[in-house]
Design an enzyme around this catalytic site. Sequence first.
Site, PDB file in Angstrom:
ATOM      1  N   CYS A 114       1.047  -1.358  -0.187  1.00 49.25           N
ATOM      2  CA  CYS A 114      -0.701   0.016   0.184  1.00 49.25           C
ATOM      3  C   CYS A 114       0.810   1.081  -0.021  1.00 49.25           C
ATOM      4  O   CYS A 114       0.095   2.391  -0.249  1.00 49.25           O
ATOM      5  CB  CYS A 114      -0.811  -0.159   1.208  1.00 49.25           C
ATOM      6  SG  CYS A 114      -1.966  -1.689   1.221  1.00 49.25           S
ATOM      7  N   HIS A 255      -3.401   6.876   2.950  1.00 48.22           N
ATOM      8  CA  HIS A 255      -3.787   5.779   2.114  1.00 48.22           C
ATOM      9  C   HIS A 255      -5.066   5.536   2.521  1.00 48.22           C
ATOM     10  O   HIS A 255      -5.317   5.328   3.968  1.00 48.22           O
ATOM     11  CB  HIS A 255      -2.499   4.582   2.312  1.00 48.22           C
ATOM     12  CG  HIS A 255      -3.101   3.253   2.142  1.00 48.22           C
ATOM     13  ND1 HIS A 255      -4.077   2.847   0.734  1.00 48.22           N
ATOM     14  CD2 HIS A 255      -3.291   1.590   3.091  1.00 48.22           C
ATOM     15  CE1 HIS A 255      -3.926   1.125   1.422  1.00 48.22           C
ATOM     16  NE2 HIS A 255      -3.684   1.316   2.041  1.00 48.22           N
ATOM     17  N   ASN A 285     -10.129  -0.507   1.319  1.00 45.75           N
ATOM     18  CA  ASN A 285      -7.682  -0.618   0.624  1.00 45.75           C
ATOM     19  C   ASN A 285      -8.380  -0.977  -0.754  1.00 45.75           C
ATOM     20  O   ASN A 285      -8.777  -2.266  -0.777  1.00 45.75           O
ATOM     21  CB  ASN A 285      -8.243  -1.160   2.063  1.00 45.75           C
ATOM     22  CG  ASN A 285      -6.717  -1.152   1.670  1.00 45.75           C
ATOM     23  OD1 ASN A 285      -6.397  -1.082   0.454  1.00 45.75           O
ATOM     24  ND2 ASN A 285      -6.259  -1.705   3.036  1.00 45.75           N
TER      25      ASN A 285
END
Length: 332
Positions: A114, A255, A285
């Site tokens: 990520c 993020h 996500n």
Amino acid sequence: MTNIGIAMTGSGSAVPAVSLDNERLSRIVDTNDEWISSRTGIRDRHLADGTESLSAIATLASQRAIAMANISPADIDLIILATSTADDLFGSAGQIQGQLGAAQAVAFDLTAACSGFIFGLVTASQFIKTGLYKNVLLIGGDLLSRWVDWSDRRTCVLFGDGAGAVVLQACDRDRLLGFELRSDGSKNSSLNLSFQGQPTELMEGINIGKGTYQPITMNGKEIYRFAVKKVPEAIEKSLFRANMTVEQIDWLLLHQANQRIMDAVAERLNIPPEKVISNLAKYGNTSAASIPIALDEAVREGKVKPGDVIAASGFGAGLTWGAAIFQWGIDN
Ligand code: ACO
């Protein structure tokens, strides 16, 4: 020494057509909308249906970014695909290059979970600042739905699929004002999507490892604590290098993993909620894609304007984390 800087001149994003909201997800796993939205802020996610490839979704995001930058695929010198879920373990950046028709470019994958978009941004900027390349296409894309255990309610509610892309171009004044990249391999076991092989006899005395990648495992509490501590530190360090203060930040773009992480980081840095860019309610996500998708939406909504200062930070498996302070577009 050269005096070359970088500017971010185009953005684009794409997600699969099919979405799955919390209510429908709770029909296949023991969860509910109240738990997911109150603990994470996520309400919906888009899922690639098995016929949609990462490279096709990433190509669409890239075409939109290239159109906004007003260049053609033939102008691109370098393509970096930040991903942990390539269609091909040998890399998918080449497939994207082929689909775009970016014949002059060199293309490779970069894996930092990520944090991939931030690591890719800094990597791309090095090639531009040395004078080697003028136009770079940076993509963050992941289809984590392929690797989620859909019976594990601790992880499957969190992730979604998508891709975002930006065009970075050489210019006189550098819009990448400061950055910080970090990793800590001693905490690697907190979040994994790892290969598990069994010794399989090839011939007498020679074994090879046969197996596959195992679904995502995560120590959620550990990742939560790590993010809330390390992300503000990385942003503060990047601000220091940029010779700037928190007050000069127009947008905090983290993020998109968990709204509570975003709120906690903003609070620690004393950044008001209206400066926090958040779209994870719609997408969950999306790993390396989350920052460029959120950036692209904010640009197209007219929220982020040329010259705005963005503090971006990614964090995730590795463990990896990083931050970058940059200005969007060209304001003069
Ligand atoms: N629905 C209902 N109940 C659930 C669910 C669910 N989906 N998931 C867990 N629970 C239950 C657990 O079983 C547990 O019940 P118990 O106390 O009876 O055992 C209870 O809820 C609490 O579970 P925790 O795991 O302790 O929940 P927590 O408050 O830590 O929240 C969460 C979990 C949301 C995952 C949080 O820890 C988090 O956001 N961590 C960060 C994760 C993250 O950011 N990951 C991104 C990394 S990015 C990358 O590199 C891919």
